[in-house]
Design a protein around this motif. Sequence first.
Motif, PDB file in Angstrom:
ATOM      1  N   ILE A  15     -17.951 -69.871  -3.310  1.00 38.09           N
ATOM      2  CA  ILE A  15     -18.075 -70.075  -4.760  1.00 38.09           C
ATOM      3  C   ILE A  15     -17.347 -68.906  -5.393  1.00 38.09           C
ATOM      4  O   ILE A  15     -17.720 -67.740  -5.205  1.00 38.09           O
ATOM      5  CB  ILE A  15     -19.548 -70.115  -5.215  1.00 38.09           C
ATOM      6  N   ARG A  16     -16.290 -69.231  -6.129  1.00 38.78           N
ATOM      7  CA  ARG A  16     -15.369 -68.185  -6.579  1.00 38.78           C
ATOM      8  C   ARG A  16     -15.943 -67.280  -7.650  1.00 38.78           C
ATOM      9  O   ARG A  16     -15.825 -66.084  -7.577  1.00 38.78           O
ATOM     10  CB  ARG A  16     -14.084 -68.822  -7.112  1.00 38.78           C
ATOM     11  N   SER A  17     -16.520 -67.802  -8.630  1.00 35.93           N
ATOM     12  CA  SER A  17     -17.032 -67.014  -9.752  1.00 35.93           C
ATOM     13  C   SER A  17     -18.395 -67.591 -10.113  1.00 35.93           C
ATOM     14  O   SER A  17     -18.490 -68.560 -10.864  1.00 35.93           O
ATOM     15  CB  SER A  17     -16.058 -67.106 -10.937  1.00 35.93           C
ATOM     16  N   THR A  18     -19.430 -66.997  -9.549  1.00 38.94           N
ATOM     17  CA  THR A  18     -20.746 -67.612  -9.643  1.00 38.94           C
ATOM     18  C   THR A  18     -21.287 -67.605 -11.069  1.00 38.94           C
ATOM     19  O   THR A  18     -21.036 -66.678 -11.853  1.00 38.94           O
ATOM     20  CB  THR A  18     -21.741 -66.881  -8.733  1.00 38.94           C
ATOM     21  N   LYS A  19     -22.055 -68.657 -11.363  1.00 39.87           N
ATOM     22  CA  LYS A  19     -22.729 -68.796 -12.654  1.00 39.87           C
ATOM     23  C   LYS A  19     -24.244 -68.790 -12.401  1.00 39.87           C
ATOM     24  O   LYS A  19     -24.684 -69.050 -11.276  1.00 39.87           O
ATOM     25  CB  LYS A  19     -22.349 -70.108 -13.331  1.00 39.87           C
ATOM     26  N   LEU A  20     -24.994 -68.537 -13.441  1.00 43.41           N
ATOM     27  CA  LEU A  20     -26.457 -68.544 -13.305  1.00 43.41           C
ATOM     28  C   LEU A  20     -26.942 -69.875 -12.736  1.00 43.41           C
ATOM     29  O   LEU A  20     -27.853 -69.913 -11.897  1.00 43.41           O
ATOM     30  CB  LEU A  20     -27.129 -68.273 -14.653  1.00 43.41           C
TER      31      LEU A  20
END
Lengths: 112, 115
Positions: free
Chosen positions: B79-84
Amino acid sequence: RKEVEQDPGPFNVPEGATVAFNCTYSNSASQSFFWYRQDCRKEPKLLMSVYSSGNEDGRFTAQLNRASQYISLLIRDSKLSDSATYLCVVNPLIQGAQKLVFGQGTRLTINP
Amino acid sequence: EPEVTQTPSHQVTQMGQEVILRCVPISNHLYFYWYRQILGQKVEFLVSFYNNEISEKSEIFDDQFSVERPDGSNFTLKIRSTKLEDSAMYFCASSEAGGVSYEQYFGPGTRLTVT
């Protein structure tokens, strides 16, 4: 309509009782059907596949009704260890890599 | 009995960071899958992988996700740029072959917490 819909539960039954779960699915082209069980915060574990002719594995019996798009699971002589969430799972694809579609699950608690 | 293994069991990361979740499928299995389960929700399909290619993917599996089989045993989800909202349990699964007769076996999962 949800792709896979299950009895909301929760079910609380005494040890030794018989309990039945129902499930319906929306995609009439679905090809394979399963019951998985999931313990709290654990992975789904395959309980049994469900075949058109119905199948039994010890205390567990699964039935499939393609015409009604309905799947059932019956647990006889329930044990404390049967307490878990039961997941109705459908695979809509005919060939190649499979994509399982899960129901929300029905929580079962067996009481001593 | 052969089983699917996953590492780490729990990963905590900050929003915007990249994470790689690792899986070792059952050794003679050819099809590999990732699923996720947000707490209190149902298990959802992310992607299937066969012969070094994605076979199917869901609408959840957008450009921030990628999968790879870097060697003969590992299968990874990046996952390249994790989000909440990526906080969830991620399950790897494998099956011996494709087709309706082959059952999928799940690993114990990686709990991803994005802060």
